[in-house]
Design an enzyme around this catalytic site. Structure first.
Site, PDB file in Angstrom:
ATOM      1  N   GLY A  19       0.783  -1.235   0.000  1.00 36.48           N
ATOM      2  CA  GLY A  19       0.000   0.000   0.000  1.00 36.48           C
ATOM      3  C   GLY A  19       0.811   1.278   0.000  1.00 36.48           C
ATOM      4  N   ASN A  21       1.272   3.320  -2.495  1.00 29.98           N
ATOM      5  CA  ASN A  21       0.499   4.371  -3.179  1.00 29.98           C
ATOM      6  C   ASN A  21      -0.563   4.947  -2.245  1.00 29.98           C
ATOM      7  OD1 ASN A  21       1.166   4.893  -6.116  1.00 29.98           O
ATOM      8  ND2 ASN A  21       1.239   2.667  -6.070  1.00 29.98           N
ATOM      9  N   ARG A  98      -6.693  -7.531  -8.298  1.00 29.99           N
ATOM     10  CA  ARG A  98      -7.770  -8.442  -8.682  1.00 29.99           C
ATOM     11  C   ARG A  98      -8.407  -7.928  -9.965  1.00 29.99           C
ATOM     12  NH1 ARG A  98      -8.562 -13.289  -6.983  1.00 29.99           N
ATOM     13  NH2 ARG A  98     -10.810 -13.096  -7.350  1.00 29.99           N
ATOM     14  N   LEU A 100     -11.568  -7.196 -11.968  1.00 28.54           N
ATOM     15  CA  LEU A 100     -12.929  -6.899 -11.517  1.00 28.54           C
ATOM     16  C   LEU A 100     -13.955  -7.296 -12.572  1.00 28.54           C
ATOM     17  CD1 LEU A 100     -11.956  -3.457 -10.021  1.00 28.54           C
ATOM     18  CD2 LEU A 100     -12.690  -5.482  -8.703  1.00 28.54           C
ATOM     19  N   HIS A 116      -1.722   2.036 -12.937  1.00 29.97           N
ATOM     20  CA  HIS A 116      -1.100   0.874 -13.583  1.00 29.97           C
ATOM     21  C   HIS A 116       0.362   1.225 -13.885  1.00 29.97           C
ATOM     22  CE1 HIS A 116      -0.834  -2.829 -15.827  1.00 29.97           C
ATOM     23  NE2 HIS A 116      -0.225  -2.154 -16.797  1.00 29.97           N
ATOM     24  N   ASP A 152      -7.046  -2.885 -17.426  1.00 30.24           N
ATOM     25  CA  ASP A 152      -6.012  -1.856 -17.616  1.00 30.24           C
ATOM     26  C   ASP A 152      -6.267  -1.002 -18.851  1.00 30.24           C
ATOM     27  OD1 ASP A 152      -4.711  -2.737 -15.318  1.00 30.24           O
ATOM     28  OD2 ASP A 152      -3.579  -4.241 -16.431  1.00 30.24           O
TER      29      ASP A 152
HETATM   30  C1  GRF Z   1       2.376  -0.610  -7.870  1.00 33.16           C
HETATM   31  O1  GRF Z   1       3.406  -0.571  -8.813  1.00 33.16           O
HETATM   32  C2  GRF Z   1       1.051  -0.599  -8.570  1.00 33.16           C
HETATM   33  O2  GRF Z   1       0.994   0.263  -9.662  1.00 33.16           O
HETATM   34  C3  GRF Z   1       0.990  -2.041  -9.014  1.00 33.16           C
HETATM   35  O3  GRF Z   1       1.478  -2.775  -7.918  1.00 33.16           O
HETATM   36  C4  GRF Z   1       2.339  -1.959  -7.165  1.00 33.16           C
HETATM   37  C5  GRF Z   1       1.738  -1.887  -5.788  1.00 33.16           C
HETATM   38  O4  GRF Z   1       2.398  -1.021  -4.977  1.00 33.16           O
HETATM   39  N1  GRF Z   1      -0.299  -2.416  -9.481  1.00 33.16           N
HETATM   40  P1  GRF Z   1       1.797  -0.503  -3.599  1.00 33.16           P
HETATM   41  O5  GRF Z   1       0.990  -1.629  -2.965  1.00 33.16           O
HETATM   42  O6  GRF Z   1       0.978   0.715  -3.841  1.00 33.16           O
HETATM   43  O7  GRF Z   1       3.019  -0.213  -2.775  1.00 33.16           O
END
Ligand code: GRF
Length: 227
Positions: A19, A21, A98, A100, A116, A152
């Site tokens: 997590g 992001n 996942r 969806l 993405h 995506d």
């Molecule tokens: C990120 O690169 C996101 O774009 C991809 O998986 C990674 C997850 O990173 N789908 P985080 O869980 O946000 O650290």
């Protein structure tokens, strides 16, 4: 759409793992005191590391474990019900791993946003950094987009680029792209909270009052690209 009323923009963030992001979004929202309420962080795995971090920040968390459901549809129905309880303006997929169902995507039409790790439409799906290196592209990056039933794919809100360097491995490249992801998603959340983001009749994104929706990783950090 947020900012049309005096109430805060309500967000639910979906994660599957660490997590980072989600953390970048929460830190930006709090650092800039934006009119945003992160109503909940929801994971499809009970042990997603990001849940603990969210709890430590006083954010409500929930897990809806996909393994507890016999079909994708049943899981998505339960997930949608969990999200609906918070009545969010937007649902942010932030490392949510996942696929969806069309029913889920329709249910949250116009509210569902994903990040993405590639410059879509190149390299949808998994292992994007490996795919980029295998193709020999010289620029790679990430995309924040509205979600459609196609994996995506969907109207692009913003993109960020990084150069591919000699000797890059999937993990060095992923690390560089992640720096841009954090800035990109945080800025998009700010635009959403400020009510700047809409779709035109051609289903293209408009971000009102923002000159550049592209970012670039330079030696000094992530910057909006000059136009
Ligand atoms: C990120 O690169 C996101 O774009 C991809 O998986 C990674 C997850 O990173 N789908 P985080 O869980 O946000 O650290």
């Amino acid at each position: 759409m947020c900012a049309s009323t005096s109430s805060a923009c309500r967000l639910v963030v979906l994660i599957s793992g660490r997590g980072s992001n989600m953390q970048a979004i929460v830190n930006m929202v709090r650092g800039q005191a934006l009119p945003v309420e992160i109503c909940a962080v929801v994971a499809n795995k009970v042990d997603a590391a990001g849940l603990e971090w969210a709890q430590s920040q006083g954010i409500e968390t929930k897990s809806v474990a996909h393994r507890d459901f016999s079909s994708r549809e049943a899981f998505d129905e339960a997930l949608a019900a969990a999200i609906d309880a918070y009545q969010p303006d937007y649902v942010l997929l932030a490392g949510f791993m996942r696929v969806l169902t069309p029913g889920f995507v329709e249910h949250f039409n116009g509210k569902l946003i994903n990040i993405h790790p590639s410059l879509l439409p190149a390299f949808p799906g998994l292992h994007t950094h490996q795919q980029a290196l295998a193709m020999g592209v010289q620029w790679h990056g990430c995309t924040v987009h509205f979600v459609t039933p196609v994996l995506d794919h969907g109207p692009i809100i913003a993109q960020g680029v990084v150069p591919v360097l000699f000797g890059d491995t999937p993990s060095t490249l992923a690390e560089r792209v992640l720096q841009v992801e954090h800035r990109l998603y945080a800025d998009v959340v700010r635009w959403l909270a400020e009510g700047r983001v809409s779709l035109d009749t051609m289903q293209r994104v408009q971000v009102h009052g923002i000159a550049s929706r592209s970012f670039v990783l330079t030696s000094t950090g992530v910057e909006p690209s000059q136009r």
